[in-house]
Design a protein around this motif. Structure first.
Motif, mmCIF file in Angstrom:
data_model
loop_
_atom_site.group_PDB
_atom_site.id
_atom_site.type_symbol
_atom_site.label_atom_id
_atom_site.label_comp_id
_atom_site.label_asym_id
_atom_site.label_seq_id
_atom_site.Cartn_x
_atom_site.Cartn_y
_atom_site.Cartn_z
ATOM 1 N N ASN A 124 -4.039 5.950 13.661
ATOM 2 C CA ASN A 124 -4.220 5.073 12.493
ATOM 3 C C ASN A 124 -3.834 5.782 11.210
ATOM 4 O O ASN A 124 -3.203 5.191 10.329
ATOM 5 C CB ASN A 124 -5.663 4.580 12.418
ATOM 6 C CG ASN A 124 -5.984 3.575 13.498
ATOM 7 O OD1 ASN A 124 -5.108 2.868 13.977
ATOM 8 N ND2 ASN A 124 -7.238 3.505 13.892
ATOM 9 N N ILE A 125 -4.196 7.042 11.091
ATOM 10 C CA ILE A 125 -3.822 7.814 9.901
ATOM 11 C C ILE A 125 -2.307 7.969 9.840
ATOM 12 O O ILE A 125 -1.690 7.815 8.780
ATOM 13 C CB ILE A 125 -4.516 9.184 9.903
ATOM 14 C CG1 ILE A 125 -6.015 9.019 9.680
ATOM 15 C CG2 ILE A 125 -3.930 10.100 8.841
ATOM 16 C CD1 ILE A 125 -6.802 10.294 9.883
ATOM 17 N N GLN A 126 -1.696 8.262 10.989
ATOM 18 C CA GLN A 126 -0.240 8.433 11.035
ATOM 19 C C GLN A 126 0.487 7.144 10.656
ATOM 20 O O GLN A 126 1.453 7.168 9.896
ATOM 21 C CB GLN A 126 0.178 8.881 12.434
ATOM 22 C CG GLN A 126 1.671 9.014 12.598
ATOM 23 C CD GLN A 126 2.077 9.209 14.046
ATOM 24 O OE1 GLN A 126 1.276 9.011 14.946
ATOM 25 N NE2 GLN A 126 3.314 9.580 14.267
ATOM 26 N N GLU A 127 0.030 6.003 11.176
ATOM 27 C CA GLU A 127 0.679 4.736 10.838
ATOM 28 C C GLU A 127 0.497 4.390 9.364
ATOM 29 O O GLU A 127 1.417 3.860 8.730
ATOM 30 C CB GLU A 127 0.136 3.623 11.727
ATOM 31 C CG GLU A 127 0.613 3.742 13.164
ATOM 32 C CD GLU A 127 -0.006 2.715 14.087
ATOM 33 O OE1 GLU A 127 -0.852 1.915 13.636
ATOM 34 O OE2 GLU A 127 0.353 2.714 15.275
ATOM 35 N N SER A 128 -0.660 4.708 8.816
ATOM 36 C CA SER A 128 -0.881 4.479 7.385
ATOM 37 C C SER A 128 0.058 5.338 6.548
ATOM 38 O O SER A 128 0.662 4.858 5.572
ATOM 39 C CB SER A 128 -2.331 4.791 7.037
ATOM 40 O OG SER A 128 -2.533 4.737 5.658
ATOM 41 N N ASN A 129 0.196 6.608 6.918
ATOM 42 C CA ASN A 129 1.117 7.502 6.206
ATOM 43 C C ASN A 129 2.563 7.031 6.342
ATOM 44 O O ASN A 129 3.346 7.110 5.391
ATOM 45 C CB ASN A 129 0.976 8.932 6.714
ATOM 46 C CG ASN A 129 -0.317 9.577 6.271
ATOM 47 O OD1 ASN A 129 -0.962 9.117 5.339
ATOM 48 N ND2 ASN A 129 -0.700 10.630 6.953
ATOM 49 N N PHE A 130 2.939 6.559 7.533
ATOM 50 C CA PHE A 130 4.290 6.054 7.771
ATOM 51 C C PHE A 130 4.593 4.875 6.855
ATOM 52 O O PHE A 130 5.652 4.817 6.219
ATOM 53 C CB PHE A 130 4.433 5.649 9.242
ATOM 54 C CG PHE A 130 5.759 5.067 9.604
ATOM 55 C CD1 PHE A 130 6.880 5.877 9.694
ATOM 56 C CD2 PHE A 130 5.894 3.708 9.849
ATOM 57 C CE1 PHE A 130 8.121 5.343 10.038
ATOM 58 C CE2 PHE A 130 7.121 3.168 10.179
ATOM 59 C CZ PHE A 130 8.229 3.979 10.277
ATOM 60 N N ASP A 131 3.644 3.934 6.748
ATOM 61 C CA ASP A 131 3.843 2.779 5.871
ATOM 62 C C ASP A 131 3.949 3.208 4.411
ATOM 63 O O ASP A 131 4.774 2.691 3.649
ATOM 64 C CB ASP A 131 2.693 1.779 6.034
ATOM 65 C CG ASP A 131 2.700 1.106 7.399
ATOM 66 O OD1 ASP A 131 3.762 1.095 8.053
ATOM 67 O OD2 ASP A 131 1.630 0.601 7.809
ATOM 68 N N ARG A 132 3.110 4.150 4.012
ATOM 69 C CA ARG A 132 3.134 4.633 2.627
ATOM 70 C C ARG A 132 4.460 5.322 2.316
ATOM 71 O O ARG A 132 5.048 5.101 1.257
ATOM 72 C CB ARG A 132 1.974 5.600 2.404
ATOM 73 C CG ARG A 132 1.742 5.921 0.958
ATOM 74 C CD ARG A 132 0.502 6.766 0.747
ATOM 75 N NE ARG A 132 -0.656 6.138 1.339
ATOM 76 C CZ ARG A 132 -1.570 6.788 2.058
ATOM 77 N NH1 ARG A 132 -1.464 8.072 2.259
ATOM 78 N NH2 ARG A 132 -2.603 6.149 2.563
ATOM 79 N N VAL A 133 4.969 6.160 3.231
ATOM 80 C CA VAL A 133 6.252 6.851 3.021
ATOM 81 C C VAL A 133 7.389 5.836 2.949
ATOM 82 O O VAL A 133 8.282 5.949 2.097
ATOM 83 C CB VAL A 133 6.492 7.890 4.136
ATOM 84 C CG1 VAL A 133 7.931 8.365 4.155
ATOM 85 C CG2 VAL A 133 5.548 9.072 3.976
ATOM 86 N N TRP A 136 7.242 3.990 -0.567
ATOM 87 C CA TRP A 136 7.703 4.801 -1.690
ATOM 88 C C TRP A 136 9.168 5.191 -1.542
ATOM 89 O O TRP A 136 9.857 5.405 -2.539
ATOM 90 C CB TRP A 136 6.812 6.025 -1.889
ATOM 91 C CG TRP A 136 5.490 5.619 -2.471
ATOM 92 C CD1 TRP A 136 4.290 5.624 -1.856
ATOM 93 C CD2 TRP A 136 5.268 5.094 -3.781
ATOM 94 N NE1 TRP A 136 3.320 5.146 -2.701
ATOM 95 C CE2 TRP A 136 3.894 4.810 -3.899
ATOM 96 C CE3 TRP A 136 6.091 4.831 -4.860
ATOM 97 C CZ2 TRP A 136 3.334 4.285 -5.047
ATOM 98 C CZ3 TRP A 136 5.523 4.302 -6.012
ATOM 99 C CH2 TRP A 136 4.160 4.034 -6.098
ATOM 100 N N SER A 137 9.672 5.264 -0.326
ATOM 101 C CA SER A 137 11.105 5.505 -0.135
ATOM 102 C C SER A 137 11.917 4.317 -0.636
ATOM 103 O O SER A 137 12.970 4.494 -1.264
ATOM 104 C CB SER A 137 11.410 5.761 1.335
ATOM 105 O OG SER A 137 10.806 6.944 1.775
ATOM 106 N N MET A 138 11.437 3.109 -0.360
ATOM 107 C CA MET A 138 12.134 1.915 -0.849
ATOM 108 C C MET A 138 12.066 1.834 -2.379
ATOM 109 O O MET A 138 13.049 1.461 -3.035
ATOM 110 C CB MET A 138 11.537 0.640 -0.236
ATOM 111 C CG MET A 138 11.855 0.477 1.218
ATOM 112 S SD MET A 138 13.639 0.341 1.434
ATOM 113 C CE MET A 138 13.843 1.243 2.925
#
Length: 167
Positions: A124-133, A136-138
């Protein structure tokens, strides 16, 4: 253990049958508690009232030791044993090894369940970080496209001939 939710923390209360507070943890992400029990109904509560916006996903496991059933199982085995002392000794050895295997299997199931909970929290932490990255990349990509368009426009305006030609 809190698997998912903002802050990964929750309050925990454990009350005895008499209404006494046995355990009270504030804003903890995980914990292990061992309590000597007595007869009666226990109450435990996971409280998330301090965080009204975000919901939490909780994993908990209740392990009861020394329930008294193992001694009864061994006595049931002994009533079927008829024969010499050698036979009794072999059956008791077999029973002891079976109980040992049962205890080890039970412990391994508990450990695997705990590892699954850790894996779920980390995922869950990894998926949250993935969405956040990705977000912000977009945003960064959008800013870069806007800046490059402004730069091209500015450079083009520098090289334009602003004088009027009379012929």
């Amino acid at each position: 253990q809190v698997l998912d939710g903002a802050g990964l923390d929750v309050d925990f209360h454990l009350l005895s049958p008499k209404g006494e507070t046995l355990v009270f943890d504030e804003r903890k992400s995980d914990g292990v508690h061992t309590v000597e029990t007595e007869d009666g109904d226990y109450m435990f509560c996971f409280d998330n009232t301090f965080s009204t916006i975000s919901e939490k996903v909780i994993f908990f496991e209740l392990i009861l030791d020394n329930m008294g059933e193992d001694g009864q199982d061994q006595e049931d085995w002994k009533k079927y044993v008829t024969g010499t002392d050698l036979l009794d000794m072999k059956l008791e050895d077999i029973l002891e090894s079976i109980n040992s295997v049962k205890a080890r299997l039970s412990k391994s199931v508990q450990i695997q369940t705990l590892l699954r909970a850790f894996e779920a929290r980390d995922r869950n932490i990894q998926e949250s970080n993935f969405d956040r990255v990705n977000f912000w990349s977009m945003v960064n990509l959008g800013v870069m496209v806007v800046v490059s368009a402004v730069q091209v426009y500015m450079l083009k305006s520098l090289f334009e001939d602003k004088r009027k030609n009379r012929t």
